[in-house]
Motif scaffolding. Structure first.
Motif, short mmCIF file in Angstrom:
data_model
loop_
_atom_site.label_atom_id
_atom_site.label_comp_id
_atom_site.label_asym_id
_atom_site.label_seq_id
_atom_site.Cartn_x
_atom_site.Cartn_y
_atom_site.Cartn_z
N ASP A 167 32.74 32.57 51.16
CA ASP A 167 32.37 32.60 49.72
C ASP A 167 33.54 31.99 49.00
OD1 ASP A 167 29.84 34.27 49.23
OD2 ASP A 167 30.91 35.20 51.03
N ARG A 168 34.95 32.16 49.11
CA ARG A 168 35.90 31.43 48.53
C ARG A 168 37.00 31.23 49.50
NH1 ARG A 168 35.99 32.39 42.56
NH2 ARG A 168 33.96 33.15 42.20
N VAL A 169 37.50 29.76 49.25
CA VAL A 169 38.82 29.54 49.97
C VAL A 169 39.97 29.31 49.24
CG1 VAL A 169 39.41 27.60 51.64
CG2 VAL A 169 37.17 28.49 51.72
N PHE A 170 41.01 29.77 49.60
CA PHE A 170 42.26 29.47 48.65
C PHE A 170 43.09 28.70 49.47
CE2 PHE A 170 40.05 33.45 47.63
CZ PHE A 170 40.07 33.23 46.11
N GLU A 171 43.90 27.69 49.10
CA GLU A 171 44.95 26.93 49.80
C GLU A 171 46.34 27.47 49.74
OE1 GLU A 171 44.14 24.54 51.80
OE2 GLU A 171 41.88 24.89 51.43
N ARG A 172 47.13 27.69 50.72
CA ARG A 172 48.49 28.38 50.82
C ARG A 172 49.17 27.73 49.50
NH1 ARG A 172 51.54 29.76 55.98
NH2 ARG A 172 50.26 28.09 56.82
N ASP A 173 49.33 26.31 49.64
CA ASP A 173 50.20 25.93 48.81
C ASP A 173 50.03 25.89 47.47
OD1 ASP A 173 48.23 24.01 49.11
OD2 ASP A 173 49.47 22.39 49.40
N ALA A 174 48.58 26.03 47.00
CA ALA A 174 48.11 26.20 45.74
C ALA A 174 48.43 27.68 44.95
CB ALA A 174 46.84 25.83 45.39
N LEU A 175 48.57 28.61 45.87
CA LEU A 175 48.61 30.18 45.41
C LEU A 175 49.86 30.48 45.03
CD1 LEU A 175 46.37 32.22 47.89
CD2 LEU A 175 45.92 31.67 45.30
N GLU A 176 50.03 31.23 44.03
CA GLU A 176 51.24 31.83 43.25
C GLU A 176 51.03 33.26 42.95
OE1 GLU A 176 53.99 31.34 39.47
OE2 GLU A 176 53.25 29.60 40.54
N ILE A 177 51.75 34.30 43.39
CA ILE A 177 51.82 35.68 42.97
C ILE A 177 52.15 35.85 41.95
CG2 ILE A 177 52.17 38.00 43.60
CD1 ILE A 177 52.26 37.05 46.71
N ALA A 178 51.29 36.14 40.55
CA ALA A 178 51.83 36.50 39.33
C ALA A 178 52.39 37.76 39.24
CB ALA A 178 50.90 35.98 38.41
N ASP A 179 51.58 38.84 39.86
CA ASP A 179 51.85 40.33 39.44
C ASP A 179 51.58 41.00 40.64
OD1 ASP A 179 52.67 42.45 37.96
OD2 ASP A 179 50.73 42.59 37.04
N ARG A 180 52.10 42.15 40.67
CA ARG A 180 51.76 43.18 41.89
C ARG A 180 51.57 44.57 41.28
NH1 ARG A 180 55.07 43.06 47.30
NH2 ARG A 180 54.23 45.02 48.51
N ARG A 181 50.65 45.35 41.42
CA ARG A 181 50.36 46.55 41.08
C ARG A 181 49.74 47.43 41.94
NH1 ARG A 181 45.46 47.51 38.92
NH2 ARG A 181 44.24 45.60 38.49
N ASP A 182 49.69 48.85 41.68
CA ASP A 182 48.68 49.81 42.35
C ASP A 182 47.45 49.72 41.80
OD1 ASP A 182 50.52 50.63 44.22
OD2 ASP A 182 51.71 52.10 42.85
N PRO A 183 46.37 50.22 42.15
CA PRO A 183 45.24 50.32 41.65
C PRO A 183 45.16 51.21 40.50
CG PRO A 183 44.77 50.53 44.03
CD PRO A 183 46.12 50.38 43.66
N SER A 184 44.34 51.12 39.40
CA SER A 184 44.24 52.22 38.31
C SER A 184 42.91 52.69 38.17
CB SER A 184 45.02 51.58 37.24
OG SER A 184 44.12 50.42 36.38
N GLY A 185 42.93 54.00 37.79
CA GLY A 185 41.80 54.77 37.46
C GLY A 185 40.50 54.56 38.58
N SER A 186 39.61 54.12 38.40
CA SER A 186 38.54 54.08 39.25
C SER A 186 38.65 52.88 40.34
CB SER A 186 37.04 54.01 38.42
OG SER A 186 36.91 52.73 37.80
N GLU A 187 39.56 52.11 39.90
CA GLU A 187 39.53 50.88 40.91
C GLU A 187 40.00 51.28 42.32
OE1 GLU A 187 41.39 47.09 38.81
OE2 GLU A 187 42.98 48.66 39.42
N ALA A 188 40.91 52.57 42.30
CA ALA A 188 40.99 53.16 43.68
C ALA A 188 39.80 53.35 44.68
CB ALA A 188 41.80 54.47 43.53
N TYR A 189 38.69 53.61 44.00
CA TYR A 189 37.53 53.82 44.81
C TYR A 189 36.88 52.54 45.21
CZ TYR A 189 38.58 58.45 43.01
OH TYR A 189 38.96 59.85 42.70
N ALA A 190 37.21 51.30 44.66
CA ALA A 190 36.54 50.18 44.95
C ALA A 190 37.33 49.22 45.92
CB ALA A 190 36.10 49.51 43.56
N VAL A 191 38.36 49.65 46.11
CA VAL A 191 39.51 48.87 47.02
C VAL A 191 39.49 49.68 48.31
CG1 VAL A 191 40.22 47.58 45.07
CG2 VAL A 191 41.39 49.50 45.82
N PRO A 192 40.02 48.94 49.45
CA PRO A 192 40.53 49.42 50.57
C PRO A 192 41.53 50.88 50.25
CG PRO A 192 40.33 47.22 50.84
CD PRO A 192 40.18 47.41 49.37
#
Length: 144
Positions: free
Chosen positions: A74-99
Motif C-alpha cells: 500500500d505504501r513504499v518508502f525509499e531508504r535514502d529519502a526517509l529521515e527520522i524527525a521525532d521519536r516518542r511513546d504513544p499517548s492516550g488512546s494511541e496505545a490501543y491502536a498500535v502494536p
C-alpha cells in the motif's frame, strides 16, 4: 430452498476471504514481515492508525495494510529519502491502536508526505539498523 443456497453461498465466500487473509498474513510474516502501524498526514485531526506489515525489500520498506485485497504494498518508502524527525511513546488512546510496547517515529521525506510509524522494540531495532546501514557510497540522511 433458494434462501438456504444464498446463505450457504455467502458463508462460503466469507470462509474463503478469511482463509485468504490468514494465509496472506502468515506468508508475509514468514517472509520477513514485521507488525507495524502507520499513520500518514499525522498533523491532520482525522489521521488514524492503520495496522499492517512492513517488509524490507532492498532499498525500500514496503508496507502492506492488514485488511486489504491489494496484493502489492500500500505504501513504499525509499531508504535514502526517509529521515527520522521525532521519536516518542504513544499517548492516550494511541496505545490501543498500535502494536504493544511501540515507539512512534515521525518520518519525513523530500518526496512523500510526513508519516508516523509505530513498532515494537524488536521491529524498531531492525528498522533503525536498516535505515542506517546504507550500502557503500550512499549518503545517510540524519535529522538535524
Amino acid at each position: 430452498m433458494t434462501i438456504t443456497l444464498v446463505v450457504l453461498g455467502l458463508l462460503l465466500v466469507l470462509v474463503v476471504v478469511a482463509l485468504w487473509y490468514s494465509l496472506r498474513w502468515v506468508r508475509m510474516r514468514r517472509g520477513g514481515g514485521v507488525s507495524v502501524a502507520l499513520r500518514w498526514s499525522p498533523d491532520s485531526a482525522r489521521a488514524g492508525w492503520h495496522l499492517g506489515l512492513g517488509r524490507y525489500e532492498g532499498e525500500s520498506f514496503a508496507w502492506y495494510r492488514v485488511w486489504s485485497l491489494r496484493t502489492g504494498p500500500d505504501r513504499v518508502f525509499e531508504r535514502d529519502a526517509l529521515e527520522i524527525a521525532d521519536r516518542r511513546d504513544p499517548s492516550g488512546s494511541e496505545a490501543y491502536a498500535v502494536p504493544a510496547g511501540s515507539t512512534v517515529l515521525r518520518c519525513e521525506s523530500d518526496t512523500q508526505e510526513a508519516i508516523e510509524i509505530a513498532m515494537g522494540p524488536g521491529a524498531l531495532t531492525g528498522f533503525l539498523s536498516w535505515l542506517e546501514s546504507a550500502p557503500p557510497g550512499h549518503r545517510i540522511r540524519r535529522a538535524s
